[in-house]
Design a protein around this motif. Structure first.
Motif, PDB file in Angstrom:
ATOM      1  N   THR A  18      12.713   4.930  10.543  1.00 48.27           N
ATOM      2  CA  THR A  18      11.818   5.735   9.703  1.00 48.27           C
ATOM      3  C   THR A  18      11.458   7.071  10.337  1.00 48.27           C
ATOM      4  O   THR A  18      11.544   8.116   9.686  1.00 48.27           O
ATOM      5  N   ASN A  59      12.996   5.864   0.853  1.00 51.58           N
ATOM      6  CA  ASN A  59      11.933   5.065   0.241  1.00 51.58           C
ATOM      7  C   ASN A  59      12.469   3.732  -0.265  1.00 51.58           C
ATOM      8  O   ASN A  59      11.811   2.700  -0.134  1.00 51.58           O
ATOM      9  N   TRP A  63      10.691   1.366   2.749  1.00 52.67           N
ATOM     10  CA  TRP A  63       9.325   1.071   2.313  1.00 52.67           C
ATOM     11  C   TRP A  63       9.213  -0.407   1.952  1.00 52.67           C
ATOM     12  O   TRP A  63      10.084  -0.953   1.269  1.00 52.67           O
ATOM     13  N   TYR A  83       6.069   1.770   5.873  1.00 56.21           N
ATOM     14  CA  TYR A  83       7.479   1.933   6.239  1.00 56.21           C
ATOM     15  C   TYR A  83       7.777   1.026   7.421  1.00 56.21           C
ATOM     16  O   TYR A  83       7.000   0.978   8.379  1.00 56.21           O
ATOM     17  N   ASN A 101       4.954   5.986  10.504  1.00 57.34           N
ATOM     18  CA  ASN A 101       4.256   6.058   9.220  1.00 57.34           C
ATOM     19  C   ASN A 101       3.526   7.378   9.044  1.00 57.34           C
ATOM     20  O   ASN A 101       3.536   7.962   7.958  1.00 57.34           O
TER      21      ASN A 101
END
Length: 170
Positions: A18, A59, A63, A83, A101
């Motif tokens: 991420t 995403n 996510w 995430y 995040n």
């Protein structure tokens, strides 16, 4: 499209991470801005479209509405939107990482509802993440259910000499 990372950071990630995807998104948006400044509308549009594709795919891939994994803390309660730290080999490494995040919020990877979920979780657990208000230990944490020194030593050993990013690369 997302690109797998090969950077062995503090917890030896692999796959799609991420924090690095958020940097990739920022860089791609910056390319669109540079192309605009250079007067190349076609390149600007191409880079802007690529950035939007990165955001959408990230995403969809990273996510989760789940209870994050922990190593040295009790589970943080009900499922939350966040995430995952990274995804590799078809598996989520579902830690709530503060840096990743927050980077997702700053980069625009997280839309307003996702950002609110992240900030809400951090507010509910602010003493865990930031330490006591008086500044006494423990210090701030990067990950909910943070790693103990023994975990980091084990990870370092698995990484091997010359493959760990904090070592001299020769």
């Amino acid at each position: 499209p997302l690109v797998a990372c090969d950077w062995a950071d503090q917890i030896h990630r692999r796959g799609v991470a991420t924090g690095l995807v958020a940097c990739y998104l920022d860089a791609t948006r910056a390319l669109a801005g540079v192309a605009t400044l250079a007067g190349d509308a076609a390149a600007a549009a191409r880079h802007a479209a690529e950035a939007e594709a990165i955001r959408a795919e990230a995403n969809a891939t990273l996510w989760r509405e789940s209870v994050p994994s922990t190593r040295h803390a009790p589970p943080p309660g009900p499922a939350i939107g966040h995430y995952v730290g990274w995804r590799a080999d078809g598996r989520d490494f579902d830690y709530f990482e503060t840096d990743s995040n927050c980077r997702a919020i700053v980069s625009g990877l997280a839309d307003a509802p996702r950002a609110a979920a992240i900030v809400g979780f951090m507010r509910r657990h602010r003493t865990y993440f930031l330490g006591p208000a008086d500044g006494s230990p423990p210090a701030a944490k990067v990950c909910f259910g943070d790693y103990e020194p023994a975990d980091l030593a084990s990870i370092h050993e698995r990484s091997g000499d010359g493959r760990y990013h904090t070592q001299h690369w020769g």
